[in-house]
Write an enzyme that holds these catalytic residues in place. Structure first.
Site, mmCIF file in Angstrom:
data_model
loop_
_atom_site.group_PDB
_atom_site.id
_atom_site.type_symbol
_atom_site.label_atom_id
_atom_site.label_comp_id
_atom_site.label_asym_id
_atom_site.label_seq_id
_atom_site.Cartn_x
_atom_site.Cartn_y
_atom_site.Cartn_z
ATOM 1 N N ASN A 158 0.863 -1.181 0.000
ATOM 2 C CA ASN A 158 0.000 0.000 0.000
ATOM 3 C C ASN A 158 0.895 1.225 0.000
ATOM 4 O OD1 ASN A 158 -2.899 -1.021 0.424
ATOM 5 N ND2 ASN A 158 -1.665 -2.186 1.894
ATOM 6 N N GLU A 159 1.102 1.738 -1.196
ATOM 7 C CA GLU A 159 2.011 2.868 -1.363
ATOM 8 C C GLU A 159 1.291 4.163 -0.981
ATOM 9 O OE1 GLU A 159 4.949 2.298 -1.709
ATOM 10 O OE2 GLU A 159 5.405 0.712 -3.135
ATOM 11 N N PRO A 160 2.053 5.280 -0.870
ATOM 12 C CA PRO A 160 1.419 6.561 -0.567
ATOM 13 C C PRO A 160 0.224 6.789 -1.495
ATOM 14 C CG PRO A 160 3.783 6.802 -0.531
ATOM 15 C CD PRO A 160 3.513 5.396 -0.972
ATOM 16 N N SER A 162 -2.713 5.336 -0.725
ATOM 17 C CA SER A 162 -3.664 4.244 -0.477
ATOM 18 C C SER A 162 -4.715 4.693 0.540
ATOM 19 C CB SER A 162 -2.931 3.028 0.095
ATOM 20 O OG SER A 162 -1.977 2.561 -0.830
ATOM 21 N N THR A 177 10.237 2.179 -3.868
ATOM 22 C CA THR A 177 10.101 0.761 -3.535
ATOM 23 C C THR A 177 10.818 -0.087 -4.580
ATOM 24 O OG1 THR A 177 7.983 1.169 -2.493
ATOM 25 C CG2 THR A 177 8.387 -1.082 -3.224
#
Ligand code: F6R
Length: 643
Positions: A158-160, A162, A177
């Site tokens: 869950n990247e920025p 999300s 990432t």
């Protein structure tokens, strides 16, 4: 820890001295849950993570299974994520990761294991993800979810951006990432662009959450998650407010928390000289004044009134810290012969000293302390540069291919004849072909790795030559742990410790320079540091060890904060230029790291910036103005013996 000190923390955070202690607690909790459920005839539903952070937890669980008979028959697992596009058998798939590290070593029934599939048809992804969430519900929900944290603040993938209530879904990986994964995939180009991940909402439904983080590289993101305002740009911060979430972190990952960084702002402080220095240097930086210009009002207005009461007035405090800082500076890192050494970081005698510089890979020493190594040699010390690992994993194929092509060509040019077997050129041709034929992120053959090790050896030799350090002073230890395979598989073994112990015993150094004490314990430099600590522990009691000082340098791309520095070695413009020229020799490290490439900063630029910046910091607090500084922190022997 009292509540007062934790007042800025919105997630319960337990700080352990080292990750090993934390790992034991997490694995112990999981084992207890599994047993408790087994007694009631129920399943334990675990949410599992991959990455380097939980690897030691899985190792410990396997140990408990084997040595203490913990059964996994009643365990159901759901993994957080999987790279999209990777088949289960891909060496970097999370399926592979989990089977290799946990599942195949315990008695868990295969059908109770769930890892998202990376090969679902695009058109079916939505329904598939929905069914994954449903399967978790059907299993009764997650009892215990373990998490790591990415430098973007991601949990799972869950990247920025999300959302708090996001479900399991297909996501695009953040560029940072992908950079962090580049080493595992042997290049950023091979890192998948997408992944399937449990959503933040899915994770938040777990009954208990434990997030682990090791190493200083996680310190900032841990701080933001624990102390910041919860927001979707830092998904880990969305864990705030969950009824049963805890962070288990090691001391290096805790360094940015206010209670450690600025303890005087959260409560009463034990004002030992180190703390006084930390506070005054912080104050000088915060108000932008050199130490000797700090006034009573500066102390009072910035939360340091207590310090004034304890060791004031400001004038005395300023002088004390100014002198302390001044005394860290020396042009004689090996000690100045026949000088009064009562205010010098290194003792004058014995002189010259036997010095051992340890680099976890064959570039760390020169990049981080090339100027100091040159000085030591120049001033008469007997310097040995020892490289703990061969470093071959970091050599891109094209560089190995260039070397091999040269060898192959050499044969036709010089008509090398070898009699029997393969000639040198033919041998080179075979390896060259094996690199050409290799699949993306397939592991190199032994011969290719040997060639790549030689590439790094020669870079290290070229770099040292520029600093006038001869090749006889260089030792390549090639510790076996590194040759075991891929990143993340690393752990110190007896054979590693024995090899380093033998070198230490042979050199019997008066000074050792080492890095990695703050690194993730699973990283190359982190493992090397642990090998070093274990070697020292085995040598405990040896007479020479009592007379040995250990100096820690920060790893590539990192800088000591001012208050941590015990020895600052200034470099002249000419010395810095030589060091930068030496840094050019590390061709394998140049565009290897996409982080550097995408920032348009080469490894030598980073080195140059860091050394110059440390000098600027010294200048800022009122010391003399130098071109550049290399900095070191002393590690007391007792700390190593206890580590
Ligand atoms: C992997 C995962 C990720 C990692 C994170 C930290 O399943 O969920 O969020 O936990 O990227 O990775 P490491 O542990 O390698 O630093």
């Amino acid at each position: 820890m009292s509540r007062e000190e934790e007042q800025f923390e919105k997630i319960s955070t337990r700080v352990f001295r080292g990750s090993e202690e934390a790992v034991k607690v997490v694995a112990g909790e999981i084992a207890a849950l599994i047993r408790e459920r087994a007694e009631d005839g129920r399943n334990a539903v675990l949410g599992l993570a991959t990455g380097s952070t939980p690897v030691p937890v899985y190792r410990e669980l396997v140990r408990i299974h084997k040595e203490e008979g913990l059964s996994f028959r009643n365990v159901v697992t759901f993994n957080l994520d999987e790279y999209y596009g990777l088949a289960d058998e891909h060496p970097e798939s999370y399926h592979q990761f989990m089977w290799e590290r946990l599942f195949q070593h315990v008695d868990i029934p295969r059908e109770q294991v769930h890892v998202p599939s990376g090969t679902v048809e695009r058109s079916e992804v939505y329904a598939y993800c929905d069914s994954y969430d449903q399967a978790i519900e059907d299993a009764g929900g997650l009892d215990y979810q373990i998490l790591g944290i990415g430098r973007t603040g991601h949990i799972g993938f869950n990247e920025p951006g999300s959302a708090r209530d996001s479900k399991t879904r297909l996501v695009t990986l953040d560029s940072l990432t992908r950079v962090d994964a580049a080493r595992d995939f042997l290049g950023e180009a091979n890192v998948p662009l997408y992944a399937i991940t449990m959503g933040v909402g899915t994770i938040l439904k777990a009954r208990r959450l434990v997030l682990m983080a090791w190493g200083q590289s996680k310190a900032e993101v841990v701080r933001d998650a624990v102390e910041g305002v919860p927001n979707e740009n830092l998904p880990a911060s969305l864990l705030q407010g969950h009824g049963d979430v805890r962070f288990f972190i090691d001391s290096t990952a805790s360094e940015e928390l206010i209670r450690f960084r600025l303890p005087w702002l959260v409560g009463s402080v034990d004002w030992d000289p180190k703390m006084v220095r930390k506070a005054v240097l912080w104050l000088s930086d915060t108000v932008g004044k050199p130490i000797l210009k700090l006034q009573e009002s500066d102390y009072n207005e910035n939360g340091l009134g207590e310090l004034l009461i304890h060791s004031g007035p400001a004038y005395d405090l300023n002088i004390a810290v100014f002198n302390q800082t001044q005394h860290t500076i020396t042009g004689w890192p090996g000690g100045k012969p026949d000088a009064d050494d009562s205010h010098r970081p290194e003792r004058a005698k014995p002189f010259p000293k036997r010095v051992l510089v340890l680099g976890s890979e064959p570039h760390e020493d020169i990049l981080c302390m090339g100027g100091t190594a040159h000085r030591l040699k120049d001033q008469g010390s007997d310097v040995t540069l020892a490289y703990l690992t061969s470093g071959n994993l970091a050599v891109p194929d094209n560089l190995a291919k260039q070397t091999l092509a040269l060898m192959a060509e050499l044969e036709t040019e010089v008509e090398l004849k070898r009699g029997e077997g393969l000639s040198l050129g033919q041998f080179a041709g075979v390896i060259l072909q094996s690199i050409e034929d290799k699949d993306e992120s397939e592991q190199d053959s032994e011969s290719t790795r040997k060639i790549k090790s030689l590439v790094r050896r020669n870079e290290a030799r070229d770099a040292a030559r520029i600093l006038k350090i001869d090749r006889e002073s260089q030792v390549f230890l090639e510790l076996p742990f590194y040759e075991n395979g891929r990143y993340r598989n690393f752990a110190p073994e007896d054979a590693d410790v024995e090899r380093l112990e033998a070198l230490l015993e042979k050199v019997k150094p008066h000074q050792v320079y080492v890095s990695g004490g703050l690194a993730d314990p699973g990283s190359v430099s982190g493992v090397c540091y642990r090998v070093f600590c274990q070697a020292i522990q085995r040598l405990k009691g040896q007479a020479w060890l009592k007379d040995c000082r250990v100096w820690s340098y920060r790893g590539v791309g990192q800088e000591w904060p001012l208050h941590e520095i015990d020895m600052a070695v200034p470099l002249s413009p000419g010395e810095l230029a030589s060091k930068i020229e030496a840094s050019f020799q590390y061709r394998s490290q140049r565009s290897q790291f996409p982080l550097r490439a995408s920032n348009h900063r080469e490894i030598w630029q980073e080195t140059d910036e860091i050394n110059r910046h440390t000098a600027v910091r010294y200048d800022g607090v009122g010391m003399a103005e130098y071109e550049a500084i290399e900095a070191f922190k002393e590690i007391p022997l007792e700390a190593l013996l206890e580590a």
